[in-house]
Write a protein that holds these residues in place. Structure first.
Motif, PDB file in Angstrom:
ATOM      1  N   GLU A   1       0.836  -1.197   0.000  1.00  0.00           N
ATOM      2  CA  GLU A   1       0.000   0.000   0.000  1.00  0.00           C
ATOM      3  C   GLU A   1       0.871   1.248   0.000  1.00  0.00           C
ATOM      4  O   GLU A   1       1.934   1.279   0.635  1.00  0.00           O
ATOM      5  N   LEU A   2       0.428   2.275  -0.724  1.00  0.00           N
ATOM      6  CA  LEU A   2       1.008   3.619  -0.627  1.00  0.00           C
ATOM      7  C   LEU A   2       0.078   4.401   0.288  1.00  0.00           C
ATOM      8  O   LEU A   2      -1.057   4.710  -0.078  1.00  0.00           O
ATOM      9  N   LYS A   3       0.554   4.693   1.493  1.00  0.00           N
ATOM     10  CA  LYS A   3      -0.311   5.239   2.533  1.00  0.00           C
ATOM     11  C   LYS A   3      -0.112   6.751   2.689  1.00  0.00           C
ATOM     12  O   LYS A   3       0.951   7.202   3.125  1.00  0.00           O
ATOM     13  N   PRO A   4      -1.115   7.571   2.360  1.00  0.00           N
ATOM     14  CA  PRO A   4      -0.996   9.012   2.583  1.00  0.00           C
ATOM     15  C   PRO A   4      -1.243   9.354   4.052  1.00  0.00           C
ATOM     16  O   PRO A   4      -2.215   8.895   4.654  1.00  0.00           O
ATOM     17  N   LEU A   5      -0.332  10.137   4.626  1.00  0.00           N
ATOM     18  CA  LEU A   5      -0.481  10.589   6.010  1.00  0.00           C
ATOM     19  C   LEU A   5       0.281  11.901   6.148  1.00  0.00           C
ATOM     20  O   LEU A   5       1.512  11.924   6.084  1.00  0.00           O
ATOM     21  N   ALA A   6      -0.453  12.988   6.314  1.00  0.00           N
ATOM     22  CA  ALA A   6       0.154  14.317   6.374  1.00  0.00           C
ATOM     23  C   ALA A   6       1.064  14.448   7.588  1.00  0.00           C
ATOM     24  O   ALA A   6       0.767  13.935   8.671  1.00  0.00           O
TER      25      ALA A   6
END
Length: 373
Positions: A222-227
């Motif tokens: 998974e490519l996980k977006p998390l600011a």
């Protein structure tokens, strides 16, 4: 030059590296390629590979360093390198600290311009977000050099930058992912963390993903977006979701910097108490003291890719002197250095102060250039 770099980004994002083609290579040969790249990146740089010639020092210059936040270790390290370099010159140096506020950054830049300096250094400030103010500096003949002020190293006329100093983020991302390939013997199953709010973070994450995809026996789960500004709040629930979805299948976490790993530690500790496995963690950037400690103890973090902050501070002064002499930028970009358990102790001694500082004689070289020898 900008067109060339843009095409390089596109090529890497599309997974079509000139140095390696997955289409006609086995996972075994790709592992060999990865091993060579990782071995090169872990070597200590003992030989200066930067400029050895340049203009003699231009005297009596006034420089203002506008920092995004001097509490940031990277910004502070570069500022210290700049101060060290200028202590050998007759230049004046003033600091303006924006303390992490974009509004203060704009105000700081306007204040810097009002002093009518010869040059302004952007310390971790996004030049694009302050393009209009920087145009004013350009109109007044003020030289602007950035550190992490744009996505790539080199000049940027559109943003008003004589040059921007940064380690090549594409190479940083590639070598971080290749370490996962090597460490897993080409069987990595990775989660890649990124901040979608920053273009450079997205580019680095995309390179890590595509690098892993070049390995036919590896897998990007998974490519996980998390600011970045939400890591402290959201990392616990994010990890719980990932454990639920993938469990023990995750072999590696790849992150754009050490901060993600910082806030993952409580979750890792809980899993260890439950006798559950935790992924190996690799950061494509930063190089914090906390990261070095984890790597040295071989607990929670396998590697990070730091930048030679003091060296980059000296380079910034050299680039300014080239600008004052109407010379083009040197075009130098520091090589990638991958910090792993085998070489991390070089960075946690009292002499290094936790800063990656190559022992390649760069200080003497720059002083020789400026002295006209």
């Amino acid at each position: 030059m900008l067109i060339k770099r843009f095409l390089t980004i596109i090529a890497i994002i599309l997974g079509s590296y000139a140095s390696y083609s997955h289409a006609n290579n086995s996972s075994e040969s790709y592992l060999d390629y990865a091993i060579k790249k990782v071995e090169q990146a872990t070597k200590s740089s003992q030989v200066w590979d930067g400029p050895k010639e340049g203009p003699k020092l231009v005297n009596n210059k006034k420089i203002i360093f506008v920092a995004s936040d001097l509490r940031n270790g990277g910004v502070y390290g570069v500022a210290k390198g700049i101060s060290e370099a200028i202590s050998n010159l007759d230049w004046q140096l003033k600091f303006i600290d924006s303390r992490g506020s974009e509004i203060r950054q704009g105000a700081g830049l306007r204040e810097a311009i009002s002093f009518k300096p010869d040059a302004i250094i952007l310390g971790g400030i996004d030049a694009l977000r302050h393009k209009a103010i920087l145009a004013q500096a350009k109109q007044q003949g003020i030289v602007v050099v950035g550190w992490h002020a744009a996505e790539l190293a080199g000049g940027n006329d559109e943003l008003g930058l004589y040059t921007n100093i940064t380690t090549d983020p594409l190479e940083v991302a590639e070598v971080a992912a290749l370490l996962a390939v090597v460490n897993s013997k080409a069987k990595a199953k990775a989660i890649v963390f990124s901040d979608p709010n920053y273009k450079i973070a997205s580019i680095k994450a995309r390179v890590m993903v595509d690098t892993l995809k070049q390995c036919s026996t590896c897998q990007v789960l998974e490519l996980k977006p998390l600011a970045l500004d939400q890591i402290a709040e959201k990392m616990p629930n994010t990890l719980n979701t990932l454990w639920h979805s993938y469990g023990e299948d995750i072999t590696h976490f790849l992150t754009i910097n050490d901060l993600y790993i910082d806030y993952a530690i409580p979750s890792f500790e809980s899993r260890l108490e439950e006798r559950k496995g935790i992924p190996l963690n690799i950061s494509a950037g930063d190089g914090s003291k906390a990261a070095y400690k984890r790597i040295s103890q071989q607990q929670f973090q396998l590697a990070t890719v730091p930048e030679p902050l003091y060296l980059q501070g000296w380079q910034i002064i050299d680039e300014l002197n080239r600008a004052f002499s109407n010379h083009p930028p040197s075009g130098y970009s520091t090589p990638i250095h991958l910090v792993i358990p085998d070489n991390v102790d070089d960075l946690i001694t009292s002499e290094s102060s936790g800063i990656y500082d190559p022992k390649n004689g760069y200080r003497d070289v720059y002083l020789k250039i400026w002295g006209g020898e």
